[in-house]
Every structure is written in structure tokens, then in C-alpha cells.
Design an enzyme around this catalytic site. Structure first.
Site, mmCIF file in Angstrom:
data_model
loop_
_atom_site.group_PDB
_atom_site.id
_atom_site.type_symbol
_atom_site.label_atom_id
_atom_site.label_comp_id
_atom_site.label_asym_id
_atom_site.label_seq_id
_atom_site.Cartn_x
_atom_site.Cartn_y
_atom_site.Cartn_z
ATOM 1 N N HIS A 53 24.991 44.936 40.648
ATOM 2 C CA HIS A 53 24.525 45.144 39.266
ATOM 3 C C HIS A 53 23.172 44.465 39.140
ATOM 4 O O HIS A 53 22.887 43.506 39.860
ATOM 5 C CB HIS A 53 25.519 44.550 38.267
ATOM 6 C CG HIS A 53 26.844 45.243 38.284
ATOM 7 N ND1 HIS A 53 27.044 46.483 37.716
ATOM 8 C CD2 HIS A 53 28.045 44.896 38.827
ATOM 9 C CE1 HIS A 53 28.302 46.856 37.896
ATOM 10 N NE2 HIS A 53 28.933 45.926 38.574
ATOM 11 N N ASP A 102 37.159 55.809 41.469
ATOM 12 C CA ASP A 102 37.012 54.356 41.570
ATOM 13 C C ASP A 102 36.395 53.728 40.322
ATOM 14 O O ASP A 102 35.426 54.230 39.760
ATOM 15 C CB ASP A 102 36.167 53.979 42.779
ATOM 16 C CG ASP A 102 36.182 52.477 43.008
ATOM 17 O OD1 ASP A 102 37.273 51.923 43.116
ATOM 18 O OD2 ASP A 102 35.100 51.868 43.033
ATOM 19 N N HIS A 111 42.115 53.659 42.516
ATOM 20 C CA HIS A 111 41.791 52.371 41.892
ATOM 21 C C HIS A 111 43.011 52.045 41.024
ATOM 22 O O HIS A 111 43.043 52.347 39.838
ATOM 23 C CB HIS A 111 40.520 52.533 41.066
ATOM 24 C CG HIS A 111 40.100 51.313 40.320
ATOM 25 N ND1 HIS A 111 39.101 50.482 40.751
ATOM 26 C CD2 HIS A 111 40.524 50.783 39.150
ATOM 27 C CE1 HIS A 111 38.936 49.494 39.881
ATOM 28 N NE2 HIS A 111 39.783 49.663 38.907
ATOM 29 N N ASP A 166 33.693 46.515 48.877
ATOM 30 C CA ASP A 166 33.529 46.900 47.471
ATOM 31 C C ASP A 166 32.177 46.376 46.963
ATOM 32 O O ASP A 166 32.068 45.835 45.860
ATOM 33 C CB ASP A 166 34.669 46.428 46.574
ATOM 34 C CG ASP A 166 34.687 47.176 45.229
ATOM 35 O OD1 ASP A 166 33.837 48.064 45.027
ATOM 36 O OD2 ASP A 166 35.540 46.857 44.384
HETATM 37 O O1 DOR Z 1 34.454 45.242 40.439
HETATM 38 C C1 DOR Z 1 34.321 46.441 40.566
HETATM 39 N N1 DOR Z 1 33.121 47.035 40.372
HETATM 40 N N2 DOR Z 1 35.377 47.171 40.887
HETATM 41 C C2 DOR Z 1 35.353 48.517 40.899
HETATM 42 O O2 DOR Z 1 36.339 49.121 41.229
HETATM 43 C C3 DOR Z 1 34.116 49.223 40.474
HETATM 44 C C4 DOR Z 1 32.929 48.396 40.716
HETATM 45 C C5 DOR Z 1 31.649 48.915 40.118
HETATM 46 O O3 DOR Z 1 31.391 50.116 40.194
HETATM 47 O O4 DOR Z 1 30.846 48.110 39.623
HETATM 48 ZN ZN ZN Z 2 34.663 50.117 43.941
#
Ligand code: DOR
Ligand code: ZN
Length: 430
Positions: A309, A152, A179, A305
Site C-alpha cells: 500500500h 482474494d 479468501h 501475500d
Molecule cells: O491483508 C491483505 N491484503 N489480505 C488480503 O487478502 C488482501 C490484501 C490486499 O489486497 O491488500
Molecule cells: Zn491476498
């Protein structure tokens, strides 16, 4: 320990059940569902006017542990799940180190069992280091209970490697989660390529990047007979390919995220980094196609999802912001507001896509309140009005494109294995 949940409207798609009933829980499992249960319990929860459903199952979450705890860890991530009414989550392997060996699978499972607030399933990597080259120790990881395998965040670009991975996992009946976004086609862009990207001057990612990747994945599933699950489908082309593949009996399933079902690329128009995500938010025609696909069964599951962050990482210019945002604490409210209270979907359909169906795809012992099953329960007030306020979130990665949104419908209690882990929006301390 016995708990009696009284007078709730039990909606359980696994038993085709939608009726006001009592639910008796004993020692962590469902003991009885009947019109009136008179048996004495240690605790009685009055659920009159509330919905009682199998605990929500989110098969696409990022817990960020080990190594990326500034974004999230197992404790904060599972608290966010409990707060959102989610009782089982599957965490993705793009941590530091990458979850590409059995010791990491066991480590996460052990820590989650000790310190987590909800059930945690682990998704192992397909390739070592998510580098797309050498296959990871999927057999070993499967033995230690990995739920599925995914790179992913990255597409396994080499068709040879992806095909080998598919052949390998079929031997132990696991699923590859893809993905599906072609890296070459997407790497110069930062948002969906279309009218909005042209207007605001941000280089776009064509939907073609997703369509070609999904087409390849379907062909590999057909050739190998291995089960392939397409993560976060967001383009109408990909949807149509999956629909046709399913009709032809190819073993492919897919999920759609809450945000791809409810937001368009117009949300990116003010360069809010909370809207930067992979795959990108797309135009209305794509969103409508995903909704149709959710209705006709092409889309099997709704996922978050949840990709937190650290706030400072997102506090940069749009194109430099990492992709993703939190979702566990907004998913149910946003879906109920946008898809249920608008009369587009029934509550049975929604609970099916957020609990029973994802559990079935990955053969999880979840998503059902049948007698004898684990008592993972979500209690929902369909009419509770609330405003998304990220300051109240348990997740560490608070940024959300739904900030300030007025929602109708919320989980008011969450129970895992017969124990309350959230009541009235507050996660229960141990
Ligand atoms: O927007 C996303 N963030 N899509 C993903 O597939 C990974 C994820 C991440 O790990 O931050
Ligand atoms: Zn993801």
C-alpha cells in the site's frame, strides 16, 4: 548462451537432490547437472559455499496493476521479486479494474512478459467485480492462461455462487483460491480477537470467522469434486479442518504466509499499522498449529501475500489502515532465520514449500531444476547476516512489520530463464 554455475550445493526437492554439483544452463534451460562439468561456457558463476535451488515460486502476490500503481506496478513488483529470490509470482485480481475478463488477463501477461523481471502468472476473479454475485468469465480467462481464480480480499459468501463456480472450473481443471473469512463475523474487527485485542482496546475478529468459512469451502470441494485452495490459513481450527479433509481425500490444498508463520498478535500491541493484515496476525497457539501443519504436510506452500500500500495510506490510525504489507523482499530471509536456523525445518523442506510444491499444485513449469526445465534459479547464502531496511526495497509499498529485523540467509542471485535478474542484492537493469 551458456552459463555454468560451479560448485554450488544444489538443493532440488523435485529430484530429491542435495549435493555439491555443477549446473549448466544453455539457451534458458537446464542442460546438465553433474559432479564436474568441464564444458566451456560464456559465463561461469562460482557458487562455492552457496545454495543453488529452483527459483522461488510465490503463488500469492498483489502487483496492483492496473489502476493502483501508487501502491505498486508490474515493474516495481517484479523487481522486488527478483531482489527476494522469487522467480515466479501469481498476481491477484483485486486491481482497478478487477481482473474479471480475458482481456485483462492477456494485458497483464503481455506487459509482464515485456517489462517484468520475473515470470508472472495471473489469478482471475471468481465473480464479476469481486462482488460475489455473478460469475466472472472464468472459461475465457482460463483460455488466456489464467492460473487459478480467486476473489482474494473477499469471501464468496453465497454458497450457491461458490458451488456454481466450483462446478464451472472443474470442467477445465482449474483451482479456486478462497479468501476464507466469514464477512459478517469479521467486519466489526480490526485484529485477532484475544488477550491482546482486549488489552489494547481494538475490536477483534474471532478465529471462528476463518474456521466456518474454511468448513464451508471444504464441503463445497467435497460435493463438487473441484479443487479448492485455501489462501493464507491462519487459524488452528481451519488447519485441523483441512488436515481431516485431506485425510478423507477431499481435493483441498492450502498455503500459509511468512507472517502467519513467524509473528503473533503481540506485534500489533503498539498499534503499528504495518501489522494490520487479513487474516489478522493471531496468538502463539495458532502460529504453532500452522508450523506443525507445515511440518506434517497439511500446509502445502509458503506464500508472501505481498500486499503493498502507498505509505500515506498506512500512515493513519490502526483501524483505518488498509490490510496488508510488502513481503517479497523479506520472505526468504525471515523464513530462513525463523524456521531454518532454529533447526525447526530442513532446507529441503523450506525450498519444497517455497518453490516445488506451489509449482506442482498449480501445474506451473517451475520449481524444478530437472534437465530441460526453464533455468529459473535462486542462489542463496544461508549465512549472510543482514538487517531489514525498507529504504533499500524495490517495492513501492515499503511498510513492513519486519523493519529492523536481523536476518540470517538471503538470496544473492536470481536467474530467470537463464538470465541473471539480480546479483548481490541489485536488480539487473535491462
Ligand atoms: O491483508 C491483505 N491484503 N489480505 C488480503 O487478502 C488482501 C490484501 C490486499 O489486497 O491488500
Ligand atoms: Zn491476498
Amino acid at each position: 548462451m551458456k552459463t555454468l554455475i560451479k560448485n554450488g550445493r544444489i538443493v532440488d526437492p523435485s529430484q530429491n537432490l542435495d549435493a555439491v554439483m555443477d549446473l549448466l544452463i544453455e539457451d534458458g534451460v537446464v542442460k546438465a547437472i553433474e559432479k564436474k562439468i568441464t564444458e566451456k561456457a560464456d559465463e561461469t558463476y562460482e557458487a562455492k559455499g552457496l545454495l543453488v535451488t529452483p527459483g522461488l515460486v510465490d503463488v500469492h502476490t498483489h502487483l496492483r496493476e492496473p489502476g493502483l500503481e501508487a501502491k505498486e506496478d508490474i515493474v516495481t513488483g517484479t523487481m522486488a521479486a527478483a531482489a527476494g529470490g522469487v522467480t515466479t509470482i501469481a498476481c491477484m485480481p483485486n486491481t482497478k479494474p478487477i481482473v474479471d475478463s480475458s482481456i485483462l488477463v492477456s494485458g497483464i501477461k503481455d506487459r509482464a512478459a515485456r517489462e517484468g523481471y520475473v515470470n508472472v502468472e495471473v489469478v482471475g476473479a471468481i465473480t464479476k467485480g469481486l462482488e460475489g454475485k455473478e460469475l466472472a468469465e472464468m472459461g475465457d480467462m482460463a483460455q488466456k492462461g489464467a492460473m487459478a481464480f480467486s476473489d482474494d480480499g473477499h469471501y464468496v459468501s453465497s454458497t450457491r455462487t461458490f458451488t456454481l463456480a466450483a462446478e464451472y472450473i472443474s470442467a477445465f481443471d482449474k483451482i479456486l483460491i478462497s479468501h476464507s473469512i466469514d464477512h459478517e463475523l469479521s467486519s466489526d474487527g480490526y485484529m485477532h480477537e484475544g488477550v491482546v485485542s482486549a488489552r489494547i482496546g481494538v475490536p477483534g475478529i474471532p478465529a471462528l470467522a476463518e474456521d466456518v468459512a474454511v468448513a464451508r469451502d471444504i464441503l463445497v470441494a467435497e460435493y463438487t469434486g473441484a479443487r479448492v485452495h485455501i489462501a493464507h490459513v491462519a487459524s488452528k481450527g481451519a488447519i485441523e479442518l483441512i488436515r481431516q479433509a485431506k485425510k478423507r481425500g477431499i481435493p483441498v490444498t492450502c498455503e500459509a504466509t511468512v507472517h502467519h508463520l513467524t509473528l503473533t498478535d503481540e506485534a500489533c500491541a503498539d498499534y503499528n499499522t504495518a501489522t494490520r493484515v487479513s487474516p489478522p496476525l493471531r496468538s502463539k497457539d495458532h502460529v504453532e498449529a500452522i508450523r506443525e501443519a507445515l511440518k506434517d504436510g497439511t500446509v502445502d506452500a509458503i506464500v508472501t501475500d505481498h500486499a503493498p500500500h502507498a505509505p500515506e495510506e498506512k500512515d493513519v490510525e490502526f483501524r483505518y489502515a488498509p490490510c496488508g504489507f510488502c513481503g517479497l523482499e523479506t520472505s526468504l530471509g525471515v523464513i530462513l532465520t525463523e524456521l531454518y536456523h532454529t533447526n525447526l525445518f530442513t532446507i529441503n523442506e523450506i525450498i519444497g514449500k517455497m518453490s516445488t510444491e506451489p509449482a506442482n499444485i498449480f501445474s506451473l513449469n517451475a520449481g524444478s531444476l530437472k534437465v530441460g526445465n526453464p533455468a529459473d534459479v535462486t542462489i542463496i547464502d544461508l549465512n549472510k547476516e543482514w538487517i531489514v531496511d525498507s529504504m533499500k526495497f524495490y517495492t513501492r509499498g515499503k511498510l513492513t512489520p519486519f523493519e529492523g529485523k536481523s536476518c540470517k540467509g538471503k538470496a544473492v542471485a536470481t536467474m530467470v530463464a537463464g538470465k541473471f535478474v539480480m546479483r548481490d542484492g541489485v536488480v539487473c537493469t535491462r
